[in-house]
Write an enzyme that holds these catalytic residues in place. Structure first.
Site, PDB file in Angstrom:
ATOM      1  N   CYS A  31       0.843  -1.195   0.000  1.00 36.81           N
ATOM      2  CA  CYS A  31       0.000   0.000   0.000  1.00 36.81           C
ATOM      3  C   CYS A  31       0.880   1.247   0.000  1.00 36.81           C
ATOM      4  CB  CYS A  31      -0.916   0.012   1.219  1.00 36.81           C
ATOM      5  SG  CYS A  31      -0.008   0.001   2.779  1.00 36.81           S
ATOM      6  N   CYS A  34       3.300   1.686   2.913  1.00 33.71           N
ATOM      7  CA  CYS A  34       4.576   0.960   2.805  1.00 33.71           C
ATOM      8  C   CYS A  34       5.603   1.809   2.051  1.00 33.71           C
ATOM      9  CB  CYS A  34       4.378  -0.370   2.088  1.00 33.71           C
ATOM     10  SG  CYS A  34       3.249  -1.506   2.907  1.00 33.71           S
ATOM     11  N   ASP A 439       4.749  27.894 -28.930  1.00 34.47           N
ATOM     12  CA  ASP A 439       5.832  28.214 -29.846  1.00 34.47           C
ATOM     13  C   ASP A 439       5.346  27.868 -31.248  1.00 34.47           C
ATOM     14  OD1 ASP A 439       8.498  28.788 -30.767  1.00 34.47           O
ATOM     15  OD2 ASP A 439       8.793  26.626 -30.908  1.00 34.47           O
ATOM     16  N   ASP A 625       9.239  23.504 -28.227  1.00 31.73           N
ATOM     17  CA  ASP A 625      10.178  22.417 -28.518  1.00 31.73           C
ATOM     18  C   ASP A 625      11.625  22.868 -28.644  1.00 31.73           C
ATOM     19  OD1 ASP A 625      10.006  23.764 -31.039  1.00 31.73           O
ATOM     20  OD2 ASP A 625      10.746  21.942 -31.992  1.00 31.73           O
ATOM     21  N   ASP A 629      13.034  27.577 -25.857  1.00 25.76           N
ATOM     22  CA  ASP A 629      11.793  27.402 -25.114  1.00 25.76           C
ATOM     23  C   ASP A 629      12.024  26.779 -23.746  1.00 25.76           C
ATOM     24  OD1 ASP A 629      10.094  28.370 -27.168  1.00 25.76           O
ATOM     25  OD2 ASP A 629      10.274  26.448 -28.205  1.00 25.76           O
TER      26      ASP A 629
END
Length: 749
Positions: A31, A34, A439, A625, A629
């Site tokens: 879970c 853990c 862009d 990209d 950027d």
């Protein structure tokens, strides 16, 4: 081999910033609590920089300073916490997980079969108590139920007992501790009541509790298994060997680890491409569905890129390696998936903290309930039954599943839409977006330029230029090769750095390159640019013939206008921020119907615009990209980058989208809103369930069996709510896109 015999140092690899890294498979993770226990426990060791647990694959990734802590100490700390560690190997880990799944299924079958039989006996006792059953018959049915229940609990309860025992041995609590206490108290009390000839026993409650819990545990295991198989299917696309063409022309099959950038490899028909590279010779068709999302075979010729993991058709190809093992697009996909699944979102952290506090609260509530009823004058046995019901009904399984269930389903749906998450909380941040900055080059347009207009394939000069272009990797040369379909290179080609290519054909000099290199006049250049604003020019000159100018431009993504219209209709504010020239950006904005745009922007200008919008209270999505950027991608509230982006931009982005279409951007925004709504609904389901169920159980209106059914129903409810994300992904879920215009129509606006 035992843990102590293994040389753990051999599994350590170099990490970032002078640290080292190790991947471990950890048994016993059941879970979210853990995960938190392991990560907090390891961070207490000196020198640990990062410890991340992947709940789906049960993989632990650790980064640390080797001089301060050894690999053996990390494994020893895991053992002290009650978890067994193994070197992470996908094949052996899958074998262990399959074994766990089979064990859960066997336990589930035994508990179900035994529960049905005990329930039949219990129904007879319940009906007999209301009529005229004899005490001897009732005791016989109770002892018969005990005979079935005791070995069933011992066998089917093993997954919970092992987990609880390890937790208690390490001095901690987990979600299985109250379950085990509740089951064993119910069985022990039932045996005592049977010995004392009571009218009621609770053997059916203990067994049916295990049955319902095992159903939830098995469903959770299967959900993780689907995610693991997806990762394994991705890994299966990776070749282990490659056929390298040596300088003497001989072909030798070598391990992929021996292939380096610049090598030439042979890809036969029907094989998977082992590396990212450019086709040098040969023609074939490639299944690039991994990259583009389209299952249609794509023709490939010399000069075109191919990617590792894609499937070659019938033709043989010779590929010049640009990215070898470890740096291919396929490797990047795997890294993005692993990073996204290991990271934790805000909702996961909230659920982790709640689950960590839950175990002591559950035990405290059960103890107070027991003491309260004793003080109220109730006998100890009925008071114990009520406290057992409280233990069972308040188990936080639903809370532990609330967020991971949605994340697993949402990640799968996003990948089907061509979006790979680089940050798990990107889903939450995408859901808050109201403004999108695009862009232009490589984002709204395709990365590779295309020839404007049709080419005359009967023109010998242009065809010769296409063959000459095979000697160059320049994007415009690649576009010319694609347009002419050239496959036979010319001999003795000379490359003039920064200018172009030249060779001798039929005693005449053939040149291909910049207009100035080929002798084009300024008037000719200006006329070509005025006819196609923002275009790139490639010149051809053969002997004394007039210079030919070919215009190229990056065409809009095929669905760009449709997606922009869709986003505008949904109320998003859209802007184009580009470093390209003003005519090129203006033409793009006009074609897409975007009123707000800026051209000639430097990285600092994009950041300034981004910060200005954020100062106005906008939540901004940056889609870009280029290298320029990357700062804006990192500074935006959330960011997306196409798979063709430079690695720096991909690293700065919160998600990467595949293919040549812009639709994944709209899909990511739509799915993120649905996923966040599902997460919030699941958390509310867990909270409301406990607000309603706990007082009823404390008041004594719930039997242990009813508590088991209610608790399991809450877990199934949050799982079913998460699965609605998949059920809703039909044709009606997505808004119909307007009829797509041709690229020429878009260019004309």
């Amino acid at each position: 081999m035992t843990v102590h015999q293994r040389d753990w140092q051999a599994f350590v690899t170099p990490g970032k910033d002078g640290a080292v890294h190790m991947d471990l498979a950890v048994d016993g993770i059941t879970c979210a609590a853990c995960m938190g226990e392991i990560e907090r426990g390891l961070r207490r060791l000196p020198g640990i920089r990062n410890a991340r647990v992947n709940l789906t694959s049960q993989r632990l990734a650790v980064d640390w300073v080797q001089d301060e802590t050894g690999a053996d100490e990390i494994v020893a700390e895991l053992e002290r916490l009650g978890y067994a560690a193994h070197p992470f190997d996908p094949a052996s880990q899958r074998e262990r997980q399959d074994k766990t799944g089979k064990q859960l299924l066997r336990c589930l079958a035994v508990a179900g079969f035994a529960g049905m039989n005990i329930m039949l006996l219990s129904v007879s006792v319940w009906s007999g108590n209301a009529t005229d059953i004899t005490p001897e018959t009732r005791d016989f049915f109770h002892w018969l139920s005990a005979l079935i229940a005791l070995p069933t609990v011992a066998y089917s309860g093993r997954p919970f007992v092992k987990s609880a025992f390890k937790a208690l041995s390490a001095g901690r609590l987990n979600m299985d501790v109250p379950i085990v206490i509740g089951v064993f108290l119910a069985v022990a009390l039932s045996v005592v009541q049977t010995i004392q000839h009571h009218h009621h026993a609770y053997f059916e409650s203990a067994v049916m509790l295990l049955f319902f819990l095992l159903i939830g545990r098995y469903l959770d295991h299967n959900m993780r298994g689907r995610t693991r198989s997806f990762a394994e299917n991705i890994a299966a696309l990776k070749a282990e060997v490659a056929a390298r063409i040596n300088p003497d022309g001989s072909v030798r099959e070598v391990p992929l680890s021996k292939i380096e950038t610049g090598d030439l490899v042979m890809v036969s028909g029907g094989e998977r491409v082992p590396v990212d590279g450019v086709v040098e010779t040969g023609a074939s068709e490639i299944d690039q569905s991994l990259v583009t999302g389209e299952s249609v075979l794509v023709p490939v010729n010399p000069g075109q890129r191919v990617y590792a993991g894609t499937l070659n058709g019938a033709g043989a190809l010779q590929v010049r390696v640009e990215a070898a093992s470890g740096a291919t697009l396929l490797d990047e996909v795997n890294r993005l998936l692993e990073t996204a699944s290991q990271a934790k979102s805000k909702y996961v952290r909230v659920a982790d903290r709640a689950a960590r506090l839950y175990a002591p609260l559950v035990h405290g509530a059960a103890a107070i309930t027991f003491l309260g009823w004793l003080l109220a004058g109730l006998a100890w046995q009925p008071a114990l039954v009520i406290s057992i019901s409280v233990l069972i009904i308040t188990c936080p399984c639903a809370l532990g599943l609330a967020v991971p269930a949605v994340q697993v389903v949402a990640s799968g749906q996003l990948f089907r839409c061509g979006v790979l998450l680089n940050s798990s909380d990107a889903i939450e941040r995408l859901a808050d977006i109201d403004t999108i900055l695009f862009d232009k080059t490589g984002t709204l347009t395709l990365a590779e330029p295309e020839l404007c207009g049709e080419i005359d394939l009967s023109d010998d000069t242009v065809l010769l230029a296409g063959r000459l272009a095979l000697a160059s990797r320049h994007p415009l040369s690649t576009a010319l090769v694609k347009a002419t379909g050239a496959i036979t290179p010319l001999a003795e080609v000379t490359e003039v750095s920064g200018a172009g290519l030249e060779t001798e054909v039929a005693g005449k000099t053939l040149r291909l390159g910049s207009p100035m290199f080929c002798g084009a006049s300024r008037q000719q250049i200006e006329r070509a640019l005025s006819e196609t604003p923002g275009a790139s020019l490639l010149a051809i000159r053969h002997g004394d013939a007039p210079v030919r100018l070919l215009t190229f431009r990056q065409s809009l993504r095929l669905d760009a206008r449709a997606v922009i219209d869709q986003l505008k209709a949904q109320g998003f504010a859209l802007e184009i921020v580009s470093g390209d020239t003003e005519p090129a950006v203006a033409a793009c904005a006009k074609a897409l119907g975007v009123d707000a745009w800026q051209a000639g922007m430097k990285p600092a200008s994009k950041i300034a615009r981004l910060e200005a919008l954020q100062a106005e209270g906008r939540n901004v999505l940056m889609v870009g990209d280029g290298l320029n950027d990357a700062p804006a991608l990192a500074g935006a509230n959330v960011s997306l980058s196409p798979v063709s982006a430079v690695h720096l931009s991909q690293a700065a982005a919160d998600a990467v989208f595949l293919g040549d279409k812009l639709q994944p951007v709209a899909d990511a925004l739509r799915l993120s809103k649905r996923a966040r709504a599902a997460i919030e609904q699941n958390l509310w389901i867990s909270v409301v369930y406990n607000i309603i169920a706990v007082p009823i159980a404390v008041a004594g209106f719930v039997t242990p069996l009813m508590a088991a059914v209610a608790m399991s129903a809450s877990s199934l409810a949050v799982t079913a709510n998460a699965l609605k994300l998949r059920l809703g992904e039909d044709a009606d879920a997505r808004e119909p896109l307007p009829h797509r215009k041709s690229e020429d129509q878009l260019a004309k606006g």
